[in-house]
Design a protein around this motif. Structure first.
Motif, PDB file in Angstrom:
ATOM      1  N   GLN A 157       0.830  -1.218   0.000  1.00 45.16           N
ATOM      2  CA  GLN A 157       0.000   0.000   0.000  1.00 45.16           C
ATOM      3  C   GLN A 157       0.855   1.255   0.000  1.00 45.16           C
ATOM      4  O   GLN A 157       0.521   2.242  -0.673  1.00 45.16           O
ATOM      5  CB  GLN A 157      -0.930   0.013   1.216  1.00 45.16           C
ATOM      6  N   ASP A 158       1.960   1.238   0.729  1.00 45.97           N
ATOM      7  CA  ASP A 158       2.855   2.414   0.743  1.00 45.97           C
ATOM      8  C   ASP A 158       4.264   1.954   1.107  1.00 45.97           C
ATOM      9  O   ASP A 158       4.477   0.793   1.486  1.00 45.97           O
ATOM     10  CB  ASP A 158       2.359   3.464   1.746  1.00 45.97           C
ATOM     11  N   ASP A 159       5.223   2.844   0.986  1.00 45.84           N
ATOM     12  CA  ASP A 159       6.638   2.536   1.216  1.00 45.84           C
ATOM     13  C   ASP A 159       6.966   2.653   2.702  1.00 45.84           C
ATOM     14  O   ASP A 159       6.946   3.752   3.275  1.00 45.84           O
ATOM     15  CB  ASP A 159       7.493   3.530   0.399  1.00 45.84           C
ATOM     16  N   ILE A 160       7.227   1.532   3.347  1.00 40.66           N
ATOM     17  CA  ILE A 160       7.466   1.514   4.803  1.00 40.66           C
ATOM     18  C   ILE A 160       8.603   2.462   5.183  1.00 40.66           C
ATOM     19  O   ILE A 160       8.490   3.256   6.133  1.00 40.66           O
ATOM     20  CB  ILE A 160       7.775   0.074   5.264  1.00 40.66           C
ATOM     21  N   ARG A 161       9.704   2.448   4.432  1.00 41.01           N
ATOM     22  CA  ARG A 161      10.861   3.310   4.739  1.00 41.01           C
ATOM     23  C   ARG A 161      10.492   4.777   4.575  1.00 41.01           C
ATOM     24  O   ARG A 161      10.766   5.611   5.442  1.00 41.01           O
ATOM     25  CB  ARG A 161      12.032   3.000   3.808  1.00 41.01           C
ATOM     26  N   ALA A 162       9.853   5.093   3.468  1.00 42.91           N
ATOM     27  CA  ALA A 162       9.507   6.495   3.181  1.00 42.91           C
ATOM     28  C   ALA A 162       8.607   7.046   4.286  1.00 42.91           C
ATOM     29  O   ALA A 162       8.752   8.192   4.718  1.00 42.91           O
ATOM     30  CB  ALA A 162       8.814   6.602   1.830  1.00 42.91           C
ATOM     31  N   ARG A 163       7.702   6.201   4.798  1.00 38.30           N
ATOM     32  CA  ARG A 163       6.826   6.675   5.871  1.00 38.30           C
ATOM     33  C   ARG A 163       7.632   6.983   7.128  1.00 38.30           C
ATOM     34  O   ARG A 163       7.316   7.924   7.861  1.00 38.30           O
ATOM     35  CB  ARG A 163       5.720   5.653   6.146  1.00 38.30           C
ATOM     36  N   GLN A 164       8.698   6.201   7.383  1.00 43.25           N
ATOM     37  CA  GLN A 164       9.547   6.501   8.545  1.00 43.25           C
ATOM     38  C   GLN A 164      10.282   7.822   8.339  1.00 43.25           C
ATOM     39  O   GLN A 164      10.444   8.618   9.262  1.00 43.25           O
ATOM     40  CB  GLN A 164      10.535   5.347   8.777  1.00 43.25           C
ATOM     41  N   ASP A 165      10.717   8.078   7.098  1.00 38.81           N
ATOM     42  CA  ASP A 165      11.384   9.357   6.801  1.00 38.81           C
ATOM     43  C   ASP A 165      10.431  10.518   7.073  1.00 38.81           C
ATOM     44  O   ASP A 165      10.788  11.517   7.705  1.00 38.81           O
ATOM     45  CB  ASP A 165      11.824   9.400   5.331  1.00 38.81           C
ATOM     46  N   ARG A 166       9.185  10.355   6.650  1.00 38.93           N
ATOM     47  CA  ARG A 166       8.204  11.427   6.826  1.00 38.93           C
ATOM     48  C   ARG A 166       7.920  11.645   8.307  1.00 38.93           C
ATOM     49  O   ARG A 166       7.840  12.772   8.787  1.00 38.93           O
ATOM     50  CB  ARG A 166       6.900  11.080   6.091  1.00 38.93           C
TER      51      ARG A 166
END
Ligand code: LRH
Ligand code: MN
Length: 387
Positions: free
Chosen positions: A150-159
């Motif tokens: 559904q979404d990028d796990i790493r990118a969500r941590q960056d955000r």
């Protein structure tokens, strides 16, 4: 040498438990929110009810607010309202989990506009802390995903890290945020802050004003929560608790109701780890879906007090000696001896010495306060989660 009762009572006099404004409002599950009589309609009335809990227990002098559930035009006036009733406004709780824009996340949302909206709310909560004089901002994010890919796990941590850094930057010198984690719900595949390790890692990167809050209902079944408490205390990264209890998931039941032995083990690690201080926020985070709310809060505060009294009674010298000697059963016996001690007579004595009724539940029931709010709050909209 068992800690003598005078020492235990002296320690218990310093106990401070924070009650949550939302526990006084209507609450429920996705199936039903059962409206109760006498429920507060305004943040002021929630604070009035919280003041009753402090009046009868003597150890609940602060009340946590939740924004926007407790939105008012003048937060300084609300803080004065609290002081006029012998309590103080405590932690400010943000809410980026009830707006349609946050369906795919708040500070972790793929859309930078939505992230900015969420961040602005968090910064608004710090503005409110400036007005109420609150030290703590409690941050819980329902952010997560329901399906793989559904979404990028790493990118969500960056955000997430970007938003936390911006909030951290905004905090005043005497302010801090408490970062709450939760295994799942409302997201059912990934939760962006699912466990203590993720919260700890983000807080460690940011600095001393970022601490971890342990909600006792937010772990996988069977999790040894007192280990997490011991570890975070050792690291100087435990900021507080959201106390409640559960049989299955995030049931938000009265603390100590489902597992009083776990609460005792947690308070033992708090005391042994040097955490029985004002540096740790001992907050309740509960919903009284079917039981009367003010008595439910009084009972919950008493449950924490009882667990604390038992933990303070542990014969630490005998425990250490048995541990050093590898005397497994001996050590366990010392630990269980304190737990199996009926501390109710000692607590009744303490309350009498504090000028309180030895039986807070009975004293509140006799007070007529419920009848007053039942009859006095018939009109208007009862407060709730607005979910
Ligand atoms: C999330 C949570 C959080 C609050 C909410 C009322 O489950 O524990 O602490 O904001 O409950
Ligand atoms: Mn919580």
């Amino acid at each position: 040498m068992t800690t003598d009762s005078a020492q235990v009572k002296a320690a218990l006099r310093t106990q401070r438990i924070e009650t949550p404004s939302w526990a006084y409002g209507n609450s429920g599950t996705r199936f039903k929110v059962f409206a109760q009589q006498g429920v507060p309609r305004t943040p002021q009335e929630k604070i009035d009810d919280a003041a009753q809990v402090h009046k009868y227990t003597g150890i609940a002098p602060t009340v946590a607010l939740h924004i926007p559930w407790d939105k008012v035009d003048d937060y300084a006036a609300l803080a004065q309202h609290a002081r006029d009733r012998g309590v103080q406004v405590g932690a400010i709780n943000s809410n980026v989990f009830q707006d349609d824009d946050y369906m795919l996340g708040s500070v972790t949302h793929p859309d930078p506009k939505v992230r900015e909206k969420a961040l602005n709310h968090l910064l608004e909560c710090v503005d409110i802390m400036d007005e109420t004089g609150s030290r703590d901002l409690k941050l819980w994010f329902s952010d997560g995903t329901n399906y793989p890919g559904q979404d990028d796990i790493r990118a969500r941590q960056d955000r997430l890290a970007e938003a936390l850094a911006a909030v951290y930057e905004r905090l005043g010198d005497d302010q801090r945020f408490l970062l709450e984690y939760k295994l799942f719900e409302p997201a059912f595949y990934t939760t962006d802050l699912p466990d203590w390790g993720t919260s700890y890692a983000h807080c460690l990167k940011l600095g001393p004003k970022a601490q971890v809050v342990v909600d006792t209902g937010h772990h996988a079944p069977g999790t040894n929560i007192e280990f997490i408490v011991a570890f975070l205390l050792r690291e100087g990264k435990l900021g507080g608790f959201d106390f409640n209890s559960r049989f299955y998931a995030d049931d938000d039941l009265m603390v100590g109701a489902a597992d009083p032995f776990q609460l005792y083990r947690i308070m033992d690690q708090v005391i042994q780890g040097g955490g029985y201080t004002d540096e740790i926020a001992f907050m309740l985070d509960q919903c009284h879906n079917i039981e009367p709310k003010i008595p439910g809060q009084i009972r919950s505060v008493l449950n924490v007090q009882e667990a604390t009294a038992k933990a303070l009674l542990i014969d630490i010298e005998a425990l250490r000696a048995a541990q050093q000697a590898g005397d497994v059963l001996g050590a366990n016996a010392v630990f269980m001896d304190a737990y199996n001690t009926d501390v109710r007579p000692l607590l009744a004595e303490l309350r009498a010495e504090m000028g309180l009724d030895p039986d807070p539940m009975a004293a509140y029931a006799r007070s007529g306060y419920f009848e007053k709010i039942r009859d006095g709050r018939k009109d208007g909209q009862a407060a709730g989660w607005g979910a």
